[in-house]
Design a protein around this motif. Structure first.
Motif, PDB file in Angstrom:
ATOM      1  N   GLN A  68       0.806  -1.224   0.000  1.00 19.19           N
ATOM      2  CA  GLN A  68       0.000   0.000   0.000  1.00 19.19           C
ATOM      3  C   GLN A  68       0.839   1.274   0.000  1.00 19.19           C
ATOM      4  O   GLN A  68       0.375   2.314  -0.447  1.00 19.19           O
ATOM      5  CB  GLN A  68      -0.928   0.001   1.225  1.00 19.19           C
ATOM      6  N   PHE A  69       2.074   1.185   0.504  1.00 21.61           N
ATOM      7  CA  PHE A  69       2.921   2.372   0.579  1.00 21.61           C
ATOM      8  C   PHE A  69       4.136   2.272  -0.344  1.00 21.61           C
ATOM      9  O   PHE A  69       4.962   3.171  -0.366  1.00 21.61           O
ATOM     10  CB  PHE A  69       3.380   2.605   2.022  1.00 21.61           C
ATOM     11  N   GLY A  70       4.258   1.167  -1.080  1.00 22.59           N
ATOM     12  CA  GLY A  70       5.319   1.042  -2.073  1.00 22.59           C
ATOM     13  C   GLY A  70       6.707   0.914  -1.511  1.00 22.59           C
ATOM     14  O   GLY A  70       7.697   1.232  -2.195  1.00 22.59           O
ATOM     15  N   ASP A  71       6.847   0.434  -0.263  1.00 25.95           N
ATOM     16  CA  ASP A  71       8.174   0.213   0.310  1.00 25.95           C
ATOM     17  C   ASP A  71       8.743  -1.067  -0.304  1.00 25.95           C
ATOM     18  O   ASP A  71       8.314  -2.168   0.009  1.00 25.95           O
ATOM     19  CB  ASP A  71       8.083   0.072   1.836  1.00 25.95           C
ATOM     20  N   ASP A  72       9.713  -0.892  -1.209  1.00 25.96           N
ATOM     21  CA  ASP A  72      10.225  -2.033  -1.972  1.00 25.96           C
ATOM     22  C   ASP A  72      11.560  -2.547  -1.447  1.00 25.96           C
ATOM     23  O   ASP A  72      12.256  -3.297  -2.143  1.00 25.96           O
ATOM     24  CB  ASP A  72      10.337  -1.686  -3.455  1.00 25.96           C
ATOM     25  N   LYS A  73      11.920  -2.169  -0.225  1.00 22.04           N
ATOM     26  CA  LYS A  73      13.159  -2.706   0.340  1.00 22.04           C
ATOM     27  C   LYS A  73      13.013  -4.225   0.520  1.00 22.04           C
ATOM     28  O   LYS A  73      11.944  -4.703   0.916  1.00 22.04           O
ATOM     29  CB  LYS A  73      13.469  -2.045   1.682  1.00 22.04           C
ATOM     30  N   PRO A  74      14.072  -4.991   0.229  1.00 19.85           N
ATOM     31  CA  PRO A  74      13.967  -6.446   0.395  1.00 19.85           C
ATOM     32  C   PRO A  74      13.771  -6.859   1.846  1.00 19.85           C
ATOM     33  O   PRO A  74      13.200  -7.912   2.125  1.00 19.85           O
ATOM     34  CB  PRO A  74      15.289  -6.984  -0.163  1.00 19.85           C
TER      35      PRO A  74
END
Length: 263
Positions: free
Chosen positions: A88-94
Motif C-alpha cells: 500500500q505504501f510502495g516500500d520495496d526494500k527487500p
C-alpha cells in the motif's frame, strides 16, 4: 484527526483465514490511551501502530495493542504491517527493519510470502503438568516454557483439536499465553494458542508463539525447516526455520479492509 486504517488477514492462504490484524500508519505517536482505545474499538487480537524511525538501524518504530493491553511482541501484526508497507505504501526494500519493545525485528519479502526474523525463545521443561491439564481439559504429556509461552505437548493432532479449555483457569496460570501443540498429520507440527489474560480467548494464528515452538520442534524432529499449522477455527499456515538464535516465520497476507479512522 483522520488516520488511515488497514485490516489484513496474516498467515492466510486466502481471505477470511489466518489472523486479522489492524494496521495504523502514523506520522508521530498518539497518546497511549488513544492507541489503546482504538485497539479496543477495533476488537481485533492486535492493532499495530508504526511511525518513521529516528533510529539509524530501523526503518520504522512499531507497537502493538490488544483490546486490553500493549504487547511487547506480536508476529501476525508485524507481518501485516510489512505487507501494508510493501503493498500500500510502495516500500520495496527487500528487508523492512523495525524497532520495537522486543528489540530489532525484520521482515523479508520472499515471493508472495513475508518472513519474520524474530529472536528464538528455546523452551525448558517445567514440572507442573497437572494445573495445565485442569485448565486445558486434558493432560499434556509434558509442559515446556519459552518466553511468555507455556507449551503443553500432546500425543497427536486430534488431542489438540479436541481441547475445550476453561479460560478462567488458563488466565490463572503464570504464563502470558498457553499453547497446545503436537506433531501434525499434514504438517510437521500443529498448535492452538489461548491468551485470555490479554483479552484473546483463542488467538487464530500466533507468530510470536513460534519463537518457542520452532526451537522445540526443531530439536524434537531433528530438522531446521518445518511447516506448521495453527488449527484454530480460522486456521493459518506458517513456514518455519531455525537459524541459530533466530527464527524465521513466513506466511502470506490478504487485505480485507482499507478505511479511515476519525479520532
Amino acid at each position: 484527526m483522520t488516520i488511515r486504517f488497514f485490516q489484513v488477514d496474516a498467515f492466510a492462504e486466502r481471505l477470511f483465514s489466518g489472523n486479522p490484524a489492524g494496521v495504523c500508519p502514523l506520522d508521530e505517536w498518539l497518546p497511549d490511551q488513544t492507541m489503546q482505545a482504538i485497539a479496543a474499538e477495533n476488537n481485533l487480537a492486535e492493532t499495530a501502530f508504526f511511525v518513521p524511525s529516528r533510529d539509524a538501524d530501523a526503518d520504522y518504530d512499531l507497537r502493538w495493542f490488544t483490546p486490553t493491553v500493549e504487547m511487547d511482541l506480536c508476529g501476525h501484526a508485524t507481518l501485516a504491517t510489512a505487507y501494508v508497507l510493501a503493498e500500500q505504501f510502495g516500500d520495496d526494500k527487500p528487508v523492512i527493519r523495525f524497532s520495537s519493545m522486543s528489540g530489532p525485528l525484520a521482515v523479508a519479502r520472499e515471493g508472495e510470502r513475508f518472513v519474520l526474523d524474530f529472536p528464538a525463545a528455546p523452551p525448558r521443561r517445567v514440572a507442573e503438568p497437572q494445573s495445565y491439564a485442569d485448565a486445558l481439559g486434558a493432560a499434556p504429556a509434558d509442559v515446556w516454557r519459552g518466553g511468555d509461552f507455556a507449551l503443553a505437548v500432546y500425543a497427536d493432532q486430534t488431542a489438540v483439536a479436541d481441547l475445550r479449555p476453561d479460560l478462567e483457569k488458563v488466565a490463572a496460570l503464570p504464563d502470558g499465553a498457553v499453547v497446545a501443540t503436537a506433531e501434525g498429520e499434514a504438517h510437521d507440527f500443529v498448535s492452538r494458542c489461548f491468551v485470555p489474560k490479554a483479552g484473546i480467548p483463542e488467538d487464530p494464528v500466533t507468530g510470536s508463539a513460534h519463537c518457542a515452538l520452532i526451537p522445540y520442534w526443531a530439536a524434537r524432529l531433528g530438522k531446521a525447516e518445518m511447516t506448521a499449522r495453527q488449527i484454530s477455527a480460522r486456521g493459518g499456515e506458517l513456514h518455519c526455520r531455525l537459524d541459530e538464535n533466530r527464527v524465521k516465520i513466513g506466511g502470506r497476507c490478504a487485505l480485507y479492509l482499507e478505511g479511515r479512522l476519525l479520532i
